[in-house]
Structures are given as structure tokens and as C-alpha cells.
Design a protein around this motif. Structure first.
Motif, PDB file in Angstrom:
ATOM      1  N   ALA A 178      28.510  29.690  34.275  1.00 40.70           N
ATOM      2  CA  ALA A 178      29.351  30.681  34.943  1.00 40.70           C
ATOM      3  C   ALA A 178      29.401  30.453  36.443  1.00 40.70           C
ATOM      4  O   ALA A 178      30.402  30.779  37.095  1.00 40.70           O
ATOM      5  N   ARG A 179      28.330  29.914  37.012  1.00 37.49           N
ATOM      6  CA  ARG A 179      28.316  29.662  38.458  1.00 37.49           C
ATOM      7  C   ARG A 179      29.439  28.719  38.855  1.00 37.49           C
ATOM      8  O   ARG A 179      30.119  28.912  39.870  1.00 37.49           O
ATOM      9  N   ASP A 180      29.640  27.681  38.053  1.00 39.79           N
ATOM     10  CA  ASP A 180      30.699  26.722  38.351  1.00 39.79           C
ATOM     11  C   ASP A 180      32.071  27.354  38.156  1.00 39.79           C
ATOM     12  O   ASP A 180      33.016  27.055  38.902  1.00 39.79           O
ATOM     13  N   LEU A 201      37.139  29.655  41.367  1.00 42.80           N
ATOM     14  CA  LEU A 201      38.186  30.664  41.382  1.00 42.80           C
ATOM     15  C   LEU A 201      38.846  30.764  42.752  1.00 42.80           C
ATOM     16  O   LEU A 201      38.244  30.457  43.784  1.00 42.80           O
ATOM     17  N   SER A 202      40.065  31.247  42.751  1.00 40.65           N
ATOM     18  CA  SER A 202      40.731  31.571  44.009  1.00 40.65           C
ATOM     19  C   SER A 202      40.031  32.758  44.653  1.00 40.65           C
ATOM     20  O   SER A 202      39.266  33.474  43.995  1.00 40.65           O
ATOM     21  N   GLU A 240      38.108  35.719  42.720  1.00 40.03           N
ATOM     22  CA  GLU A 240      36.688  35.948  42.962  1.00 40.03           C
ATOM     23  C   GLU A 240      36.435  37.411  43.320  1.00 40.03           C
ATOM     24  O   GLU A 240      35.447  38.007  42.886  1.00 40.03           O
ATOM     25  N   ARG A 241      37.338  38.001  44.093  1.00 41.64           N
ATOM     26  CA  ARG A 241      37.204  39.435  44.382  1.00 41.64           C
ATOM     27  C   ARG A 241      37.312  40.239  43.101  1.00 41.64           C
ATOM     28  O   ARG A 241      36.590  41.227  42.912  1.00 41.64           O
ATOM     29  N   LYS A 243      30.749  47.847  34.664  1.00 39.10           N
ATOM     30  CA  LYS A 243      30.206  46.826  35.543  1.00 39.10           C
ATOM     31  C   LYS A 243      31.301  45.794  35.835  1.00 39.10           C
ATOM     32  O   LYS A 243      32.202  45.577  35.022  1.00 39.10           O
ATOM     33  N   PRO A 244      31.213  45.097  36.976  1.00 40.84           N
ATOM     34  CA  PRO A 244      32.105  43.958  37.200  1.00 40.84           C
ATOM     35  C   PRO A 244      31.643  42.763  36.371  1.00 40.84           C
ATOM     36  O   PRO A 244      30.547  42.771  35.799  1.00 40.84           O
ATOM     37  N   LEU A 245      32.451  41.736  36.328  1.00 43.59           N
ATOM     38  CA  LEU A 245      32.055  40.532  35.593  1.00 43.59           C
ATOM     39  C   LEU A 245      30.889  39.823  36.265  1.00 43.59           C
ATOM     40  O   LEU A 245      30.072  39.200  35.585  1.00 43.59           O
ATOM     41  N   VAL A 246      30.817  39.913  37.572  1.00 38.56           N
ATOM     42  CA  VAL A 246      29.708  39.306  38.311  1.00 38.56           C
ATOM     43  C   VAL A 246      29.006  40.422  39.079  1.00 38.56           C
ATOM     44  O   VAL A 246      29.585  41.012  39.987  1.00 38.56           O
ATOM     45  N   GLU A 247      27.769  40.704  38.701  1.00 33.57           N
ATOM     46  CA  GLU A 247      27.008  41.790  39.302  1.00 33.57           C
ATOM     47  C   GLU A 247      25.819  41.230  40.075  1.00 33.57           C
ATOM     48  O   GLU A 247      25.037  40.440  39.539  1.00 33.57           O
ATOM     49  N   GLN A 248      25.689  41.648  41.326  1.00 36.56           N
ATOM     50  CA  GLN A 248      24.530  41.278  42.130  1.00 36.56           C
ATOM     51  C   GLN A 248      23.471  42.367  41.985  1.00 36.56           C
ATOM     52  O   GLN A 248      23.747  43.539  42.253  1.00 36.56           O
TER      53      GLN A 248
END
Length: 242
Positions: A109-111, A116-117, A121-122, A145-150
Motif C-alpha cells: 500500500a505504501r507504493d 497517487l496524485s 492522496e488527500r 475511518k479514511p483509507l490511510v490512517e495515521q
């Protein structure tokens, strides 16, 4: 009897850190596999309440086993409706498929996010969507949750291409013509297609050897499975928390 457990564990941790997945060749007995998995964290109950779940063909399974899609189970992460999802997923191959199918596919997923544009990414970092619990997991309510959660413990990536297209996890819904109830609208549908395209071009495909154990970082790796016809195929699945 496989390799010494301590040596195997250190190699698995190294591979999980460097590439997001690891393969312990074995052959491992069920007891050895469970012991090895337990050294990576806490084995947690799955939707059945059991610590180990047998993945095998059952009546009606043909609907998600034999379709025209190259990825019969489309790219996703495990249990995205949990907070947090299981950190690691492990599959111990008990009976390997001999039909050439039933491969486990993985991609980082990191790659995907790095490619992404800026607007996409936002979208993956800021737009929250509802991740339902699995139907059989009535004790879990699901969450936004968003797709990418910190988080304070690191990054959690969530994905279900089917959810982005239909609002649900059912692969059968995704066989219908066109998106149904996409939770992020047209942008989410386009993102699902990007994920499918990325997966096609970057996947690592693994036909797990009989007795071997495949483990991956569920917070980092997308996974999918190809179709198969050998109904003897049998895997034991584990969920592991930090």
C-alpha cells in the motif's frame, strides 16, 4: 519438523519489516504453525470466535471461487471495520491446490499511495468512509475511518475495492453492471480502479507450499486471491495483534 523456531522467527520479522510479508517454508505441523504465529504477537479471535479458521470450499462457494475476474477476491485488507484491524494475517497451507489457482497475491500500500496524485492522496488521507463489520461479526459495529490512517503506533492502510464500488464487501455485488452505492462517489470508484490497476502491475503471487506459512503486515499490504477449481484446497488462517 521445520527450521528452529527462534531462527525462523527472526527471519520472518526481518522480511515483514523489509518487504511486508514472509514465508516460512516448513513443513510445519498445525501446532508448530500456531506456535510460530504466536511469537509475532497475540493471536486474536476471528469472526467465528475461534483463534484458527479453516479456509476451504463449502456449498455455494463457487460464487466467489470461479468467476471471470483475475482476482476472484479483489484487493482488500482484512477486517477494516475493526479498530485497529489485525496487524498480521497468517495462512498455513494444509492442502495445496493442484489446479494452478488459489494463489495469494500481495502488493504494498505504501507504493500505491506514493504513486497517487496530490488530490487522490488527500482523498485517501482525509475522506472518511464507513467500514462495516463483517456480517457474521455481530459484536463489531464498524467505524468511520479514511483509507490511510495515521495513529500513534504507525500507519494503518484500509482497502476494499468492492466497498469503494458498492458500499459493501460482497464480491457478488461487484459482479453487477456498474457501481451500486459508492461511499466516496465517482472519486472512490476511480480510486478502486487505480488500486486494481496497481495491484495487477505490482502484485507478488504466492502459491503457498503445503505445510508452509505465509504471513503479511495487514496494516501495510493489500491482498487478493485468484480463482481455483481444486476443492481440496485448505488453509488455516490466523489474525495477530501487536
Amino acid at each position: 519438523m521445520g527450521a528452529p523456531v527462534n531462527d525462523t522467527t527472526s527471519e520472518i520479522v526481518r522480511d515483514l519489516t523489509s518487504r511486508g510479508y514472509a514465508l516460512a517454508q516448513g513443513p510445519l505441523t498445525p501446532e508448530e504453525a500456531a506456535d510460530l504465529v504466536g511469537r509475532l504477537g497475540t493471536i486474536v479471535p476471528q469472526t467465528t470466535g475461534a483463534l484458527a479458521y479453516d479456509v476451504m470450499a463449502h456449498p455455494g462457494f463457487e460464487k466467489v471461487r470461479d468467476t471471470r475476474s483475475a482476482h476472484t477476491l479483489r484487493p482488500h485488507t482484512e477486517a477494516p471495520g475493526q479498530n485497529p484491524p489485525p496487524r498480521y494475517l497468517a495462512l498455513h497451507c494444509r492442502v495445496q491446490a493442484t489446479c494452478g489457482g488459489g494463489l495469494t497475491m500481495l502488493a504494498d500500500a505504501r507504493d500505491f499511495v506514493a504513486g497517487l496524485s496530490s488530490s487522490d492522496e488527500r482523498l485517501v488521507r482525509e475522506a472518511e468512509l464507513y467500514w462495516p463489520s463483517y456480517v457474521e461479526d455481530s459484536d463489531v459495529e464498524g467505524l468511520w475511518k479514511p483509507l490511510v490512517e495515521q495513529t500513534e503506533h504507525g500507519t494503518v492502510n484500509r482497502l476494499s475495492c468492492t466497498l469503494l464500488r458498492t458500499g459493501g464487501y460482497s464480491e457478488g455485488l461487484d459482479e453487477l453492471a456498474g457501481p451500486q452505492n459508492p461511499p466516496l462517489g465517482a472519486e472512490g470508484v476511480a480510486l478502486a480502479q487505480q488500486a486494481l490497476d496497481f495491484f495487477r502491475d505490482n502484485q507478488v503471487s504466492v502459491l503457498i507450499p503445503e505445510g508452509a506459512l505465509l504471513i503479511w503486515d495487514n496494516h501495510r499490504m493489500f491482498h487478493a486471491r485468484s480463482s481455483f477449481t481444486d476443492t481440496r484446497r485448505r488453509l488455516t488462517r490466523y489474525w495477530i495483534a501487536d
